[in-house]
Design a protein around this motif. Structure first.
Motif, PDB file in Angstrom:
ATOM      1  N   TRP A   9      49.652  75.651  44.811  1.00  0.00           N
ATOM      2  CA  TRP A   9      48.709  74.891  44.488  1.00  0.00           C
ATOM      3  C   TRP A   9      48.243  73.985  46.019  1.00  0.00           C
ATOM      4  CZ3 TRP A   9      46.171  73.437  40.048  1.00  0.00           C
ATOM      5  CH2 TRP A   9      45.402  72.556  39.903  1.00  0.00           C
ATOM      6  N   PHE A  55      42.196  67.487  42.761  1.00  0.00           N
ATOM      7  CA  PHE A  55      42.905  68.553  42.517  1.00  0.00           C
ATOM      8  C   PHE A  55      43.933  68.090  43.287  1.00  0.00           C
ATOM      9  CE2 PHE A  55      39.287  71.389  41.358  1.00  0.00           C
ATOM     10  CZ  PHE A  55      39.849  71.643  40.030  1.00  0.00           C
ATOM     11  N   TYR A  72      44.577  77.991  42.326  1.00  0.00           N
ATOM     12  CA  TYR A  72      44.982  77.106  41.395  1.00  0.00           C
ATOM     13  C   TYR A  72      45.262  78.041  39.908  1.00  0.00           C
ATOM     14  CZ  TYR A  72      42.382  73.678  44.295  1.00  0.00           C
ATOM     15  OH  TYR A  72      41.994  72.750  45.461  1.00  0.00           O
TER      16      TYR A  72
END
Length: 129
Positions: free
Chosen positions: A43, A23, A89
């Motif tokens: 994020w 990620f 996210y």
């Protein structure tokens, strides 16, 4: 001597750490230029908490004595990663703003996990500081 852990626990800890790297890289490379700065910051916050708590899972397995508090801590760290980081996210990728209402639930899971970790370390025979 370190206590052995189940295959599923070992797998989940590896998955937590590896997915934090994935990620992070995805945000740094694939999302740059796609998301605005605010979404990238959201994020990044998700990745930071994801990574720190993946490390907490790993450290918990290595350093916490076996017992209910350790099990609770490990479960709550995992829940926190999924709910807290996962909701960030999703928000960064454009989920409806109301979706952010679940983020604090993940934060509470993290807090409870740290408390459970501390409880697992206590020694009833120890003298107070």
């Amino acid at each position: 001597m370190r206590q052995p852990v189940s295959t599923s626990t070992a797998f989940l800890i590896g998955l937590a750490g590896a997915s934090a790297v994935v990620f992070g890289a995805f945000g740094a490379h694939a999302l740059r230029g796609t998301l605005d700065e605010a979404a990238l910051a959201t994020w990044h916050t998700g990745v930071e908490y994801h990574f720190w708590h993946a490390l907490a899972l790993f450290a918990g397995v290595l350093g916490l004595p076996p017992g209910r508090a350790r099990c609770a801590a490990l479960a709550l760290f995992g829940i926190g990663i999924v709910v807290f980081s996962g909701s960030l996210y999703a928000l960064a990728l454009g989920a409806p703003r109301w979706f952010g209402a679940i983020t604090p639930i993940g934060g509470v899971a993290f807090i409870a996990a740290w408390i459970a970790a501390a409880l697992s370390l206590r020694n009833p025979a120890a003298q107070p500081l």
